[in-house]
Write an enzyme that holds these catalytic residues in place. Structure first.
Site, PDB file in Angstrom:
ATOM      1  N   ASP A  40      20.797  16.439  -6.021  1.00 26.45           N
ATOM      2  CA  ASP A  40      19.839  17.066  -5.110  1.00 26.45           C
ATOM      3  C   ASP A  40      18.916  16.009  -4.518  1.00 26.45           C
ATOM      4  OD1 ASP A  40      20.736  19.626  -5.443  1.00 26.45           O
ATOM      5  OD2 ASP A  40      19.153  20.252  -6.815  1.00 26.45           O
ATOM      6  N   LYS A  63      18.908  19.415   0.291  1.00 27.26           N
ATOM      7  CA  LYS A  63      18.439  20.267   1.380  1.00 27.26           C
ATOM      8  C   LYS A  63      17.023  19.850   1.721  1.00 27.26           C
ATOM      9  CE  LYS A  63      21.285  24.249   0.090  1.00 27.26           C
ATOM     10  NZ  LYS A  63      22.105  23.561  -0.905  1.00 27.26           N
ATOM     11  N   GLY A  95      17.230  18.954  -9.382  1.00 34.05           N
ATOM     12  CA  GLY A  95      15.832  18.702  -9.669  1.00 34.05           C
ATOM     13  C   GLY A  95      15.234  19.834 -10.482  1.00 34.05           C
ATOM     14  N   GLY A  96      14.291  19.503 -11.370  1.00 36.44           N
ATOM     15  CA  GLY A  96      13.677  20.525 -12.212  1.00 36.44           C
ATOM     16  C   GLY A  96      14.644  21.016 -13.264  1.00 36.44           C
ATOM     17  N   ASP A  97      14.681  22.325 -13.458  1.00 33.70           N
ATOM     18  CA  ASP A  97      15.603  22.966 -14.397  1.00 33.70           C
ATOM     19  C   ASP A  97      16.808  23.493 -13.631  1.00 33.70           C
ATOM     20  OD1 ASP A  97      16.303  24.275 -17.025  1.00 33.70           O
ATOM     21  OD2 ASP A  97      16.121  26.050 -15.749  1.00 33.70           O
ATOM     22  N   ILE A 100      16.228  27.630 -12.431  1.00 28.76           N
ATOM     23  CA  ILE A 100      15.045  28.182 -11.756  1.00 28.76           C
ATOM     24  C   ILE A 100      15.119  27.862 -10.261  1.00 28.76           C
ATOM     25  CG2 ILE A 100      12.526  28.210 -11.644  1.00 28.76           C
ATOM     26  CD1 ILE A 100      13.568  29.300 -14.253  1.00 28.76           C
ATOM     27  N   THR A 125      11.363  22.297 -16.034  1.00 31.50           N
ATOM     28  CA  THR A 125      11.235  22.816 -14.679  1.00 31.50           C
ATOM     29  C   THR A 125       9.907  22.372 -14.051  1.00 31.50           C
ATOM     30  OG1 THR A 125      11.490  24.793 -13.300  1.00 31.50           O
ATOM     31  CG2 THR A 125      10.147  25.015 -15.291  1.00 31.50           C
ATOM     32  N   ALA A 126       9.824  22.495 -12.729  1.00 30.25           N
ATOM     33  CA  ALA A 126       8.656  21.993 -11.996  1.00 30.25           C
ATOM     34  C   ALA A 126       7.356  22.627 -12.478  1.00 30.25           C
ATOM     35  CB  ALA A 126       8.842  22.243 -10.504  1.00 30.25           C
ATOM     36  N   MET A 177       8.471  26.472  -3.748  1.00 31.90           N
ATOM     37  CA  MET A 177       8.905  26.414  -2.349  1.00 31.90           C
ATOM     38  C   MET A 177       8.017  27.257  -1.436  1.00 31.90           C
ATOM     39  SD  MET A 177      13.032  26.697  -3.022  1.00 31.90           S
ATOM     40  CE  MET A 177      12.865  28.224  -3.970  1.00 31.90           C
TER      41      MET A 177
END
Length: 285
Positions: A40, A63, A95-97, A100, A125-126, A177
């Site tokens: 990612d 993305k 990225g993160g988990d 999620i 996660t973030a 997001m």
């Protein structure tokens, strides 16, 4: 596409929120073994450089909506099947988990449909990374009874009835997001008379050397933060627990506008030490 069942394997692995030291040992082990890594955009290049073995192929499939750059999910699915079909070990690095807000369902459905073996490796996660590095315990006793992970990327995601309930709950609200729609989030919550002791925090590039944490009252948002363009990734935390940031913050703001995660326009798919260069699916964005 038509593929036969394979002996290849796909690892859906978490890269964590940014700090390379927050990657799990299991993800590191798989990166050291992988033939191909599909990464990612919000994957630290420090992780790639430190842990991906020489000879592995790294393909960025990120993305980046603000710049209109995006690798279609169908392309990512095709890459998973294509490389597993060559009996390769593929790490899909997120990225993160892994679970999620990550589009993992599309990829799981593809792997099952093509009978490709897989494993899921969770990670930090973030929400957990950003809150910890901001000194904000998400469920601090006396401040919140629970925490919710939310997103607001278009107008019909949250109904008016739900906005009212979100304004009234004692839960900590963590918005993924949603920094670009933050004006609307604040407007909806204040319209429904959210309590003034529920504060707002925006964590820019959390857990990285370029971390910035912005806090204010939701009712002061228009004067203090409205119109600000936050760097990606940015996470929004709303609740009484945000008041703890001032007391327990243990990292100073960087006040930098550099990008820790390079924009996709500055990335080229990385191929190490003579790995195959004939893959037509490689994203060159």
């Amino acid at each position: 596409m038509s593929y036969q069942p394979t002996k290849g394997k796909v690892i859906l692995a978490a890269a964590g929120p940014g700090d390379p030291e927050l990657v799990t040992l299991k993800t590191v082990r798989f990166l050291q073994q992988a033939d191909v890594v599909l990464a990612d955009r919000l994957v630290s290049e420090d992780i790639i450089k430190a842990h991906v073995k020489p000879g592995a192929e790294v393909i960025y499939v990120g993305k980046q909506c603000r710049r209109g750059i995006s690798t279609p999910q169908l392309t990512i699915n095709e890459l998973l099947v294509h490389h597993a079909g060559r009996n390769q070990l593929v790490v899909r690095l997120k990225g993160g988990d892994t679970g999620i807000f990550s589009n993992i369902l599309d990829e799981l459905e593809t792997l099952v449909a093509y009978q490709i073996p897989y494993e899921i490796v969770p990670g930090v996660t973030a929400a957990l990374g950003a809150s910890a590095y901001a000194g904000i315990p998400l469920t601090a006793r006396g401040y919140a009874t629970s925490v919710r992970f939310l997103t607001y990327y278009k107008s019909d995601v949250v109904t008016d009835k739900e906005w009212k309930e979100l304004a009234e709950t004692n839960d900590t609200l963590v918005w993924y997001m949603s920094s670009e729609t933050l004006d609307t989030v604040v407007e909806k919550l204040t319209q429904h008379q959210i309590s003034a002791d529920k504060l707002l925090a925006v964590a820019e590039q959390a857990t990285t050397p370029l971390q910035n944490i912005h806090t204010c009252s939701l009712y002061d948002y228009e004067r203090q933060l409205k119109g600000m363009v936050f760097l990606s990734p940015s996470l929004v935390i709303i609740g009484k627990v945000v008041a703890l940031h001032e007391q327990f913050a243990w990292i100073a703001n960087s006040y930098s506008k550099e990008h820790y995660f390079k924009p996709l326009t500055g990335r080229v798919s990385t191929i190490h030490d003579g790995a195959a260069k004939d893959n037509k699916h490689v994203n060159r964005a």
